[in-house]
Every structure is written in C-alpha cells, then in structure tokens.
Enzyme design. Sequence first.
Site, PDB file in Angstrom:
ATOM      1  N   GLY A  97       0.865  -1.290  -0.006  1.00 50.56           N
ATOM      2  CA  GLY A  97      -0.101   0.226   0.021  1.00 50.56           C
ATOM      3  C   GLY A  97       0.879   1.226  -0.137  1.00 50.56           C
ATOM      4  O   GLY A  97       2.137   1.194  -0.177  1.00 50.56           O
ATOM      5  N   PHE A 100       1.546   5.529   5.133  1.00 49.46           N
ATOM      6  CA  PHE A 100       0.782   5.791   6.251  1.00 49.46           C
ATOM      7  C   PHE A 100      -0.676   4.907   6.048  1.00 49.46           C
ATOM      8  O   PHE A 100      -1.819   5.171   6.280  1.00 49.46           O
ATOM      9  CB  PHE A 100       0.020   6.985   6.008  1.00 49.46           C
ATOM     10  CG  PHE A 100       1.321   8.282   6.024  1.00 49.46           C
ATOM     11  CD1 PHE A 100       2.062   8.492   7.385  1.00 49.46           C
ATOM     12  CD2 PHE A 100       1.528   8.823   5.048  1.00 49.46           C
ATOM     13  CE1 PHE A 100       3.235   9.042   7.211  1.00 49.46           C
ATOM     14  CE2 PHE A 100       2.707   9.891   4.985  1.00 49.46           C
ATOM     15  CZ  PHE A 100       3.435  10.059   6.164  1.00 49.46           C
ATOM     16  N   SER A 101      -0.608   3.866   5.155  1.00 51.39           N
ATOM     17  CA  SER A 101      -1.653   2.918   5.013  1.00 51.39           C
ATOM     18  C   SER A 101      -1.698   1.882   6.051  1.00 51.39           C
ATOM     19  O   SER A 101      -2.677   1.082   6.108  1.00 51.39           O
ATOM     20  CB  SER A 101      -1.618   2.292   3.584  1.00 51.39           C
ATOM     21  OG  SER A 101      -0.421   1.500   3.741  1.00 51.39           O
ATOM     22  N   LYS A 114       0.511  -0.480   6.854  1.00 54.82           N
ATOM     23  CA  LYS A 114       1.278  -1.731   6.460  1.00 54.82           C
ATOM     24  C   LYS A 114       2.256  -2.378   7.553  1.00 54.82           C
ATOM     25  O   LYS A 114       2.118  -3.715   7.859  1.00 54.82           O
ATOM     26  CB  LYS A 114       2.432  -1.726   5.334  1.00 54.82           C
ATOM     27  CG  LYS A 114       1.676  -0.966   4.062  1.00 54.82           C
ATOM     28  CD  LYS A 114       2.743  -0.878   3.003  1.00 54.82           C
ATOM     29  CE  LYS A 114       3.866   0.238   3.246  1.00 54.82           C
ATOM     30  NZ  LYS A 114       3.253   1.419   3.381  1.00 54.82           N
ATOM     31  N   THR A 115       2.869  -1.482   8.318  1.00 56.46           N
ATOM     32  CA  THR A 115       3.868  -2.177   9.476  1.00 56.46           C
ATOM     33  C   THR A 115       2.855  -2.473  10.545  1.00 56.46           C
ATOM     34  O   THR A 115       3.096  -3.423  11.132  1.00 56.46           O
ATOM     35  CB  THR A 115       4.789  -1.189   9.807  1.00 56.46           C
ATOM     36  OG1 THR A 115       5.453  -0.814   8.690  1.00 56.46           O
ATOM     37  CG2 THR A 115       5.791  -1.521  10.938  1.00 56.46           C
ATOM     38  N   ASP A 156      10.056  -5.853   6.777  1.00 59.82           N
ATOM     39  CA  ASP A 156       9.735  -4.631   6.667  1.00 59.82           C
ATOM     40  C   ASP A 156      10.421  -3.599   5.657  1.00 59.82           C
ATOM     41  O   ASP A 156      11.483  -3.787   5.495  1.00 59.82           O
ATOM     42  CB  ASP A 156       9.476  -3.874   8.132  1.00 59.82           C
ATOM     43  CG  ASP A 156       8.393  -2.950   8.314  1.00 59.82           C
ATOM     44  OD1 ASP A 156       7.397  -2.837   7.375  1.00 59.82           O
ATOM     45  OD2 ASP A 156       8.674  -1.798   8.854  1.00 59.82           O
ATOM     46  N   GLU A 157       9.672  -2.889   5.320  1.00 59.89           N
ATOM     47  CA  GLU A 157      10.095  -1.852   4.051  1.00 59.89           C
ATOM     48  C   GLU A 157      10.878  -2.506   3.009  1.00 59.89           C
ATOM     49  O   GLU A 157      11.760  -2.292   2.881  1.00 59.89           O
ATOM     50  CB  GLU A 157      11.193  -0.844   4.857  1.00 59.89           C
ATOM     51  CG  GLU A 157      10.586   0.090   5.936  1.00 59.89           C
ATOM     52  CD  GLU A 157       9.917   1.279   5.375  1.00 59.89           C
ATOM     53  OE1 GLU A 157       9.651   1.332   4.282  1.00 59.89           O
ATOM     54  OE2 GLU A 157       9.298   2.068   6.191  1.00 59.89           O
ATOM     55  N   CYS A 213      -9.492  14.651  -0.002  1.00 56.39           N
ATOM     56  CA  CYS A 213     -10.934  14.368  -0.377  1.00 56.39           C
ATOM     57  C   CYS A 213     -11.576  13.197   0.418  1.00 56.39           C
ATOM     58  O   CYS A 213     -12.579  13.419   0.457  1.00 56.39           O
ATOM     59  CB  CYS A 213     -11.005  14.146  -1.880  1.00 56.39           C
ATOM     60  SG  CYS A 213     -10.538  12.374  -2.236  1.00 56.39           S
TER      61      CYS A 213
HETATM   62 ZN    ZN Z   1      -8.404  12.363  -3.082  1.00 58.40          ZN
END
Ligand code: ZN
Length: 204
Positions: free
Chosen positions: A20, A23-24, A26-27, A92-93, A152
Amino acid sequence: MFLEPHFKGQRSGWIEVICGSMFSGKTEELIRRLKRAKIANQKVEIFKPQVDTRYDEQKVVSHDANSILSIPITHSRKLLDLSEGVSVVGIDEAQFFDQELSEVCQTLALRGIRVIIAGLDMDYLGQPFGPMPNLLAVAEYITKVHAICQHCGNLATHSFRLANNNKETIVLGEKDVYEPRCRTCYHMGNILNLQVNSEEKTTP
Ligand code: ZN
C-alpha cells in the site's frame, strides 16, 4: 482481516505480501500478524533493510509507535543464513531491498518458512517499487491496505511527495515530505507541481 490459513498434512511455507501507500498501516498489519505467530509459540524473526534508519536501528516501528525488535541487514541473501530454525520471517520496508529478495523469499518458503513482507507497492512517481512487483507475483496471499486521501477523504493508494525539488526515489521522511492521496488528487497534485516548476524556470 487476514486470518492464518490452516494446512492439513505436511507443513509447507508460503509468502504473504502486505502492500500500500505511505501511512496505510502496512507495518501495523505486519506487527499484528507477527504478534499472533508469537502467541502461537512460533519462532519469529523480523528483518529490515539497513537503509531505513528512521526512529530506531533495532526496532520495526510503525507510525502508531507499536514496535518490535528487528535485525537490519544490507543484502537479502543474508536472510538465508539468519533464518535457520525460524518458523516465521517478517520483512519490513521491503521496497528498499535488492531485486534478489523474491528469489530469497521463495527459497525460505520452500524450507517451510512463513514469510510475511510489508512494503510500498509504488514510489512517489507512481512506479512499481524495487522488488515489490516480483514479490506480489510469487506470493500466495496479498493484502493491499489503504490510507485516507488528505484532500478528499477517499481511499488513498498513492504517496505524494510534497517537496518536489529532490528527484531521488528514496527520500526518507514523514508527513512533512509525503502525503497519502487517492488516484485523482495525486494526479492533480503532479499537474500543479509541473506548472509551479515551469513558472519558476521562466521567471528571471
Ligand atoms: Zn483524493
């Protein structure tokens, strides 16, 4: 939510990829799975590339400061020696590793190891990142996690770089440098950046 698969008969290894944008989560998801494996009394080791020196040398740290101890390594091949006697390997990463990582992970899976990989699927240019596309191709299980677009509020899939003056693919940073965006807001941001850059060039 990912639940661990059950296999009857001979135990075999497999590859899971969590991918992803920035800031999704994942970790956080990687840590959740590794902690569950620990609860199940499995021997777990976590690795990360040496390049990522944010926060802490020894810990895999997620953005919500949930962390576990990890081993920084310089080349994916070192995983082969360091995974002796381990049931679950976390990485990770993964996008910062060399291209050999998918071969190495397949070797580990053949040894009976469960390999869980977390990484950015795309860089800030929207291109597949490092060994991630190959890992996604060979994995048994793929989870794509999403951030929230800061413009948004839709699901974010892209990592937008706010500081557009550095063309290096690897710029380590946090919310001062990157922001999660949906496809449309990412695209609009790039067009605005292009306009700003060309205006700067034409201004004497
Ligand atoms: Zn957007």
